[in-house]
Write a protein that holds these residues in place. Structure first.
Motif, PDB file in Angstrom:
ATOM      1  N   TYR A   1       1.932  62.789  -6.430  1.00  0.00           N
ATOM      2  CA  TYR A   1       2.050  61.357  -6.757  1.00  0.00           C
ATOM      3  C   TYR A   1       1.003  60.526  -6.007  1.00  0.00           C
ATOM      4  O   TYR A   1       0.577  60.880  -4.895  1.00  0.00           O
ATOM      5  CB  TYR A   1       3.453  60.858  -6.394  1.00  0.00           C
ATOM      6  N   SER A   2       0.624  59.395  -6.635  1.00  0.00           N
ATOM      7  CA  SER A   2      -0.379  58.512  -6.019  1.00  0.00           C
ATOM      8  C   SER A   2       0.150  57.101  -5.750  1.00  0.00           C
ATOM      9  O   SER A   2      -0.371  56.398  -4.887  1.00  0.00           O
ATOM     10  CB  SER A   2      -1.617  58.436  -6.928  1.00  0.00           C
ATOM     11  N   LYS A   3       1.165  56.640  -6.490  1.00  0.00           N
ATOM     12  CA  LYS A   3       1.723  55.292  -6.295  1.00  0.00           C
ATOM     13  C   LYS A   3       3.245  55.360  -6.242  1.00  0.00           C
ATOM     14  O   LYS A   3       3.857  56.216  -6.895  1.00  0.00           O
ATOM     15  CB  LYS A   3       1.290  54.356  -7.436  1.00  0.00           C
TER      16      LYS A   3
ATOM     17  N   ARG B   1       7.011  60.254  -0.467  1.00  0.00           N
ATOM     18  CA  ARG B   1       5.726  59.709  -0.035  1.00  0.00           C
ATOM     19  C   ARG B   1       4.762  60.784   0.502  1.00  0.00           C
ATOM     20  O   ARG B   1       3.543  60.614   0.448  1.00  0.00           O
ATOM     21  CB  ARG B   1       5.948  58.639   1.033  1.00  0.00           C
TER      22      ARG B   1
ATOM     23  N   GLY C   1      -3.187  59.372 -11.252  1.00  0.00           N
ATOM     24  CA  GLY C   1      -3.081  57.939 -11.497  1.00  0.00           C
ATOM     25  C   GLY C   1      -2.392  57.569 -12.796  1.00  0.00           C
ATOM     26  O   GLY C   1      -2.300  56.385 -13.147  1.00  0.00           O
TER      27      GLY C   1
ATOM     28  N   THR D   1       1.666  63.856  -1.775  1.00  0.00           N
ATOM     29  CA  THR D   1       0.448  63.234  -2.322  1.00  0.00           C
ATOM     30  C   THR D   1      -0.274  64.134  -3.324  1.00  0.00           C
ATOM     31  O   THR D   1      -1.134  63.669  -4.064  1.00  0.00           O
ATOM     32  CB  THR D   1      -0.516  62.885  -1.176  1.00  0.00           C
TER      33      THR D   1
ATOM     34  N   ASP E   1       7.070  52.736  -5.714  1.00  0.00           N
ATOM     35  CA  ASP E   1       7.627  51.386  -5.737  1.00  0.00           C
ATOM     36  C   ASP E   1       8.197  51.042  -4.367  1.00  0.00           C
ATOM     37  O   ASP E   1       8.063  51.819  -3.408  1.00  0.00           O
ATOM     38  CB  ASP E   1       8.673  51.248  -6.850  1.00  0.00           C
TER      39      ASP E   1
ATOM     40  N   THR F   1       5.733  56.324  -9.026  1.00  0.00           N
ATOM     41  CA  THR F   1       5.547  55.696 -10.343  1.00  0.00           C
ATOM     42  C   THR F   1       4.363  56.293 -11.090  1.00  0.00           C
ATOM     43  O   THR F   1       4.293  56.219 -12.307  1.00  0.00           O
ATOM     44  CB  THR F   1       5.321  54.185 -10.174  1.00  0.00           C
ATOM     45  N   HIS F   2       3.388  56.896 -10.348  1.00  0.00           N
ATOM     46  CA  HIS F   2       2.187  57.464 -10.971  1.00  0.00           C
ATOM     47  C   HIS F   2       1.928  58.859 -10.397  1.00  0.00           C
ATOM     48  O   HIS F   2       2.215  59.117  -9.225  1.00  0.00           O
ATOM     49  CB  HIS F   2       0.967  56.579 -10.698  1.00  0.00           C
TER      50      HIS F   2
ATOM     51  N   GLU G   1       0.806  56.991 -15.297  1.00  0.00           N
ATOM     52  CA  GLU G   1       2.211  56.612 -15.124  1.00  0.00           C
ATOM     53  C   GLU G   1       3.119  57.779 -15.471  1.00  0.00           C
ATOM     54  O   GLU G   1       2.855  58.534 -16.410  1.00  0.00           O
ATOM     55  CB  GLU G   1       2.554  55.417 -16.028  1.00  0.00           C
TER      56      GLU G   1
END
Length: 755
Positions: free
Chosen positions: A697-699, A691, A712, A694, A701, A707-708, A714
């Motif tokens: 990664y932006s997203k 997490r 942004g 950043t 689960d 996941t992204h 995938e």
């Protein structure tokens, strides 16, 4: 008729010489004229006529000069003392030249300026004025190295001006102001000298101003060469002594149709020469023909004005005689007052001493074009031949820690400064360990290699002295039976001599020679300990090897003719005391006594006594120029070594020990840091692992798996799979951490209950 005995007399078979397995090597030299190695064939039996371009004496000699003159000294010594050629070695000194004239004028004008004792504000005003043409020169400069130098000069001057103003504004004392003024003069000397010369250079008329400068630096050059053990020339020529010969030479070049007069100057007509049968211009560097930058540099700083350049029929033409200008020394000639051009001097002086065809001509590689090409053209125009030089030999460039060395770039080390750091032998070994025609870097790494090589050879001769002291040297006892070890070492000695002969024949390859000597010394170093455990080493064999190695290094000039490698000066007034012979019996008794004490101390386990013995070896004796080496199961070895060398060795040993200690400490700190990072990593819950990333990664689960990506998009299946493996590994570590925490808490609770 005499009676016959009845016996038939058989005829002896005819003797014939053996067929050699291979032909002996013959001397080849790399010839710049053909750009390859050629068989060396003197024109007149064993006699060799050799001319070498000497120094332009306007400043102190530097390591670039050492590169050429030590290299040529080595070649000359090898050809004289190894190949037994009868050499006449002629070298010139350039004491009339644009650089000398300008430097002499600048020094004279600057010294006069300083003597005026102008106030600080006048010095600043003059410096600011002098900066104007200097900045214009900076703006036009295209050479990056020169531009960088100009920028450093500008920064230094501006800093000195600022300091001067600050000192005055702060109402500093008179002494501080004088110091700041002196610093300003030192920083701005070059630009002030140039500015003063542009204003008043033409007013300098005293001829002695120029001759004093050249005489001083010629004397300085000879001192440096003697310090480097460079042999003096057989014949030394100065341009100032050969002006009449220069005039006659130039006149004949004109008469032969290759020179022309223009405004009192005489120029060489390169077009006429090139188009003449059997003549070729720019034989050394034909690809540089028309290189205007090189041609202008060859004409000299005072001779590249637009007026002078326009006097030529072709930009490729060059000056044989330069018409006199105000502020220059001049001589009478059929064309008016003037002075010799730079290139003509060597053609004239070499020909005056050595004739119409030289066997060898040497010089630095930077002189190839236009200087040496112009020399060739002038001389061949004079003699109407095409073979003024048979073998042209050029020494390679010298760099300093990988950077180009140049006086014009103020990037040079004087020979005197180099000799403050290293001995003449160490500098010569540096050159011996590299090819004379290749670029050589003078820096800490290459000098370390030379010093290590010197120590290897020194230790060999120390070992040889130790063997001489402990082994009979004459009579029946001196001759020991040879075993397989002696036969093997002798074969290596024989092979080494053959290898060295082939190396010296191969364009005098000193690097290959030194490598062969190194291998032979290593073979001796292996032989001696192996033999000592069974019987004494063969002194005669080792002495023969030592004598051969010493002879090669004497030929190379690394050892004086009347010395050995380990010569130690006694400082005695008699001058005839052999220090080693005098002190060694006492040192031997002392060393053996110390060894007996060490044995008792080890048996009785008295470590304090052992420490005292070690301190004597490591601290006390080196200050007296004595190296004592403890050999397990053998008598101690005593070596008389230069005190400074031993102290440097001790400093280096302490430095290495400190470096190892620091390295060990750093490794320990690194290991502790990595361990702490691993422990900290275990404490991170797997759901929080990604997490914080950043930037990647932006997203995420519900588990915290990304996941992204940051844009942004995938993540691919392979990326998801890779992250899952990292997640699972972290999950395992985190569970282990939680379990260890639980165990710790349980242990703490149990201790509390028992208490």
């Amino acid at each position: 008729m005499a009676e016959t005995t009845g016996k038939v007399k058989r005829s002896q078979p005819a003797w014939s010489p053996p067929e050699p397995k291979r032909e002996p090597a013959k001397l080849k030299l790399y010839n710049s004229l053909t750009r390859q190695k050629e068989d060396f064939v003197p024109q007149n039996g064993n006699q060799v006529l050799w001319y070498s371009c000497g120094p332009t004496v306007y400043d102190s000699s530097h390591m670039g000069h050492a590169r050429s003159y030590i290299s040529f000294d080595i070649l000359r010594r090898v050809m004289t003392d190894y190949f037994n050629y009868n050499i006449t070695y002629c070298m010139n000194v350039t004491d009339i030249d644009d650089k000398i004239i300008k430097r002499a004028r600048q020094n004279h004008l600057f010294n006069s300026y300083v003597a005026e004792s102008k106030p600080w504000n006048s010095v600043i005003a003059d410096t600011v004025t002098a900066m104007t043409p200097f900045k214009e020169k900076m703006e036009k400069e295209e050479d990056k190295d020169k531009l960088d130098m100009y920028k450093r000069m500008k920064a230094g001057i501006e800093a000195a001006v600022t300091n001067m103003e600050t000192v005055v504004n702060n109402n500093s004392g008179e002494t501080v102001i004088k110091e700041a003024r002196q610093q300003l003069l030192v920083a701005s000397k070059d630009i002030l000298s140039d500015w003063l010369d542009s204003l008043h250079g033409s007013e300098v008329t005293d001829k002695s101003i120029f001759s004093k400068l050249s005489q001083y630096f010629e004397g300085d050059y000879h001192v440096d060469m003697e310090s480097l053990n460079v042999l003096p020339a057989d014949v030394l020529t100065r341009v100032s002594d050969y002006v009449p010969e220069v005039i006659d030479f130039v006149q004949r070049v004109i008469d032969n149709g290759y020179g022309y007069e223009s405004n009192g100057s005489i120029y060489f007509d390169t077009s006429v020469f090139s188009n003449a049968p059997n003549h070729h211009y720019a034989k050394l560097v034909p690809e540089a023909y028309g290189d205007m930058k090189a041609l202008k540099e060859g004409e000299g700083e005072l001779s590249i004005s637009e007026d002078r350049m326009s006097e030529k029929r072709s930009p490729n033409d060059f000056a044989l005689w330069k018409a006199g200008k105000p502020g220059e020394p001049t001589w009478d000639s059929p064309w008016g007052k003037g002075r010799p051009g730079w290139h003509i001097e060597c053609s004239v002086m070499a020909s005056s001493i050595l004739g119409e065809s030289l066997d060898i001509h040497t010089g630095g590689v930077d002189l190839k074009f236009p200087h040496h090409d112009n020399e060739l053209a002038q001389a061949e125009a004079y003699f109407e031949n095409d073979h003024w030089v048979q073998y042209f030999i050029h020494s390679g460039h010298l760099t300093i820690d990988g950077c180009k060395m140049s006086k014009s770039l103020k990037n040079f080390i004087t020979i005197k400064d180099a000799l403050k750091k290293h001995t003449a032998r160490q500098l010569r070994l540096l050159f011996l360990l590299h090819s004379w025609k290749d670029t050589l870097d003078y820096g800490s790494d290459t000098m370390t290699g030379a010093i290590r090589y010197e120590k290897l050879v020194s230790e060999f001769f120390h070992m040889l002295k130790d063997i001489k002291r402990n082994t009979p040297g004459s009579g029946v006892e001196a001759f020991d039976k040879w075993g397989p070890e002696e036969l093997s070492l002798n074969q290596k000695y024989s092979d080494c001599r053959e290898e060295i002969h082939e190396a010296l024949c191969d364009s005098i390859d000193t690097k290959r020679t030194c490598d062969a000597i190194k291998d032979l010394i290593k073979a001796c170093n292996i032989y001696v300990p192996d033999i000592r455990n069974k019987r004494r080493p063969n002194r005669i064999l080792l002495e023969n090897i030592g004598a051969f190695i010493l002879r090669i290094f004497k030929i190379f000039g690394a050892v004086q003719a009347n010395e050995d490698w380990l010569t130690v000066s006694s400082g005695a007034t008699t001058g005839s005391v052999d220090v080693e012979e005098m002190v060694m019996p006492y040192l031997t008794v002392f060393a053996n006594f110390r060894e007996d004490i060490r044995k008792v101390a080890r048996e009785e386990k008295v470590t304090s006594v052992l420490k005292v013995c070690d301190n004597l070896r490591d601290e006390v004796l080196p200050n007296l120029g004595v190296r004592l080496e403890d050999k397990e199961g053998q008598p101690p070895v005593i070596k008389l070594v230069d005190r400074e060398t031993l102290l440097k060795e001790r400093e280096e040993k302490l430095r290495q020990e400190e470096a190892k200690r620091k390295e060990k400490e750093l490794k320990k700190q690194k290991a502790e840091k990595e361990k702490a990072e691993k422990e900290a990593q275990k404490k991170i819950p797997p759901s929080e692992l990604f997490r914080k990333e950043t930037d990647k990664y932006s997203k995420f689960d519900e588990k915290g798996l990304p996941t992204h990506d940051a844009e942004g998009k995938e993540l691919s299946k392979s990326a998801l799979k890779k992250n899952m493996k990292v997640y699972e590994a972290q999950e395992k570590k985190y569970k282990e951490f939680l379990k260890s925490q639980e165990t710790s808490q349980q242990s703490a609770g149990a201790e509390a209950q028992s208490g």
